[in-house]
Design a protein around this motif. Sequence first.
Motif, PDB file in Angstrom:
ATOM      1  N   PRO A 247     -44.246  46.038  53.144  1.00 33.16           N
ATOM      2  CA  PRO A 247     -44.637  44.712  52.442  1.00 33.16           C
ATOM      3  C   PRO A 247     -43.289  43.900  52.768  1.00 33.16           C
ATOM      4  O   PRO A 247     -42.346  44.474  52.931  1.00 33.16           O
ATOM      5  N   ARG A 248     -43.814  42.526  52.560  1.00 29.20           N
ATOM      6  CA  ARG A 248     -42.760  41.671  52.964  1.00 29.20           C
ATOM      7  C   ARG A 248     -42.160  40.869  51.553  1.00 29.20           C
ATOM      8  O   ARG A 248     -41.563  39.950  51.863  1.00 29.20           O
ATOM      9  N   SER A 249     -42.358  41.289  50.479  1.00 30.88           N
ATOM     10  CA  SER A 249     -41.971  40.650  49.389  1.00 30.88           C
ATOM     11  C   SER A 249     -41.992  41.664  48.076  1.00 30.88           C
ATOM     12  O   SER A 249     -43.027  42.491  48.090  1.00 30.88           O
TER      13      SER A 249
ATOM     14  N   SER B 134     -30.415  48.811  47.966  1.00 29.65           N
ATOM     15  CA  SER B 134     -31.925  48.749  47.058  1.00 29.65           C
ATOM     16  C   SER B 134     -32.981  48.933  47.899  1.00 29.65           C
ATOM     17  O   SER B 134     -33.042  48.664  49.159  1.00 29.65           O
ATOM     18  N   LEU B 135     -34.137  49.049  47.384  1.00 27.39           N
ATOM     19  CA  LEU B 135     -35.272  49.175  47.904  1.00 27.39           C
ATOM     20  C   LEU B 135     -35.750  47.831  48.727  1.00 27.39           C
ATOM     21  O   LEU B 135     -36.324  47.829  49.672  1.00 27.39           O
ATOM     22  N   ALA B 136     -35.580  46.734  48.273  1.00 24.85           N
ATOM     23  CA  ALA B 136     -35.711  45.318  48.610  1.00 24.85           C
ATOM     24  C   ALA B 136     -34.995  45.202  49.865  1.00 24.85           C
ATOM     25  O   ALA B 136     -35.298  44.730  50.965  1.00 24.85           O
ATOM     26  N   ARG B 137     -33.635  45.724  49.851  1.00 24.54           N
ATOM     27  CA  ARG B 137     -32.844  45.737  51.280  1.00 24.54           C
ATOM     28  C   ARG B 137     -33.369  46.706  52.162  1.00 24.54           C
ATOM     29  O   ARG B 137     -33.595  46.153  53.478  1.00 24.54           O
ATOM     30  N   ARG B 138     -33.870  47.806  51.860  1.00 18.33           N
ATOM     31  CA  ARG B 138     -34.428  48.633  52.861  1.00 18.33           C
ATOM     32  C   ARG B 138     -35.683  48.283  53.371  1.00 18.33           C
ATOM     33  O   ARG B 138     -35.968  48.500  54.781  1.00 18.33           O
ATOM     34  N   LEU B 139     -36.537  47.317  52.587  1.00 13.14           N
ATOM     35  CA  LEU B 139     -37.607  47.089  53.222  1.00 13.14           C
ATOM     36  C   LEU B 139     -37.780  45.813  53.876  1.00 13.14           C
ATOM     37  O   LEU B 139     -38.355  45.601  54.621  1.00 13.14           O
ATOM     38  N   LEU B 140     -36.968  44.948  53.196  1.00 13.02           N
ATOM     39  CA  LEU B 140     -36.834  43.534  53.752  1.00 13.02           C
ATOM     40  C   LEU B 140     -35.687  43.174  54.780  1.00 13.02           C
ATOM     41  O   LEU B 140     -35.955  42.043  55.387  1.00 13.02           O
TER      42      LEU B 140
ATOM     43  N   GLU C  13     -46.207  40.947  47.414  1.00 11.05           N
ATOM     44  CA  GLU C  13     -47.104  41.982  47.928  1.00 11.05           C
ATOM     45  C   GLU C  13     -46.616  43.328  47.445  1.00 11.05           C
ATOM     46  O   GLU C  13     -47.692  44.359  47.461  1.00 11.05           O
ATOM     47  N   LEU C  14     -45.741  43.510  46.675  1.00  8.73           N
ATOM     48  CA  LEU C  14     -45.130  44.939  46.200  1.00  8.73           C
ATOM     49  C   LEU C  14     -44.652  44.712  44.708  1.00  8.73           C
ATOM     50  O   LEU C  14     -43.506  43.905  44.697  1.00  8.73           O
TER      51      LEU C  14
ATOM     52  N   THR D 222     -52.267  43.126  45.573  1.00  4.32           N
ATOM     53  CA  THR D 222     -50.749  43.564  45.528  1.00  4.32           C
ATOM     54  C   THR D 222     -50.578  45.112  45.324  1.00  4.32           C
ATOM     55  O   THR D 222     -51.285  45.529  44.412  1.00  4.32           O
ATOM     56  N   GLN D 223     -49.851  45.554  46.060  1.00  2.12           N
ATOM     57  CA  GLN D 223     -49.408  46.944  45.640  1.00  2.12           C
ATOM     58  C   GLN D 223     -48.500  47.180  44.617  1.00  2.12           C
ATOM     59  O   GLN D 223     -47.512  46.348  44.399  1.00  2.12           O
ATOM     60  N   VAL D 224     -48.694  48.323  43.899  1.00  2.00           N
ATOM     61  CA  VAL D 224     -48.075  48.640  42.765  1.00  2.00           C
ATOM     62  C   VAL D 224     -47.412  50.080  43.096  1.00  2.00           C
ATOM     63  O   VAL D 224     -48.113  51.105  43.402  1.00  2.00           O
ATOM     64  N   TYR D 225     -46.084  50.125  42.921  1.00  3.92           N
ATOM     65  CA  TYR D 225     -45.623  51.547  43.102  1.00  3.92           C
ATOM     66  C   TYR D 225     -44.872  51.851  41.797  1.00  3.92           C
ATOM     67  O   TYR D 225     -44.000  51.019  41.153  1.00  3.92           O
TER      68      TYR D 225
END
Length: 303
Positions: free
Chosen positions: A59-61, A97-103, A138-139, A181-184
Amino acid sequence: MRNSRHRVRAAVALATAALTGFATLTACDASGGDSAAPGGSSAQDRAAPKRAPAWDTSPRSLAAVGDSITRGFDACSVLSDCPEASWATGSDDEVRSLARRLLGKQRAETHSWNYAKTGARMADLPGQMQRAAARDPELVTVMAGANDACRSSADEMTSVAEFRADFQDALRALRRTHPKTQVYVASVPDLKRLWSTGRTNQLGKQVWKLGICKSMLADADNMDRAATDRRQSVQDRVVAYNKVLKDVCARDQRCRYDGGAVFDFRFDGDQLSHWDWFHPSKDGQSRLAEMAHKGVTAARPRS
């Protein structure tokens, strides 16, 4: 004579073919047929189950909702939030963070948002979800439930039925405007294990006396029957909450539960805040980010 026999055989063949065709048509009519009617679909096609939508592993956001853990509480200083150390959206290089790792670092600064609030319970999640949805993420990451068990007494814990209704309301708040929107969903941590680990630290126990999770942490060294039963009732409620998170999430095609990864993680002294020996330290926040990243990017959810 030959012509006569030839005509007889031809007549028999025609009659046999006609009967066979009639039987075939009758069988098709009786069963409804395998072929679709003109302009329609077959019964087999109509009965076929719908496939679940593919999970996007990149996901991009990202928007985060939840409680003090997602706010990085006590990760940097005593009894205060430290959102830069948040496992979900933090900017701290040590946490990643998860955001750093993904985005990536730059995109995470502009495409990740933290709507968690210290002290929040599951009843607060619908409002947080609405604010998160306004960002069109997106997440959405969810980590909530610890404060529903961490009350002034075990009798004040949120009931399982209320917890379920609140979580369902939170997902509906998102789905009203964002069906894709995906939910984790991260599981509620093992509060009893946190008590068992933190009670070995004298400074931590002094901070606990200020009111942190009294249902579990009050009278930390008291091992009599009443105290033991109280802690076990809190533990049982956390297990029930996690079952709710799993069950409700399973009914949403774009929701993924962590399979109990956070609950199962054995936080030690390095992963606990040295300010309160209960909330995650930066190291602990980094472990949460790592678990979430594995969960979000996995081809299949952890069972």
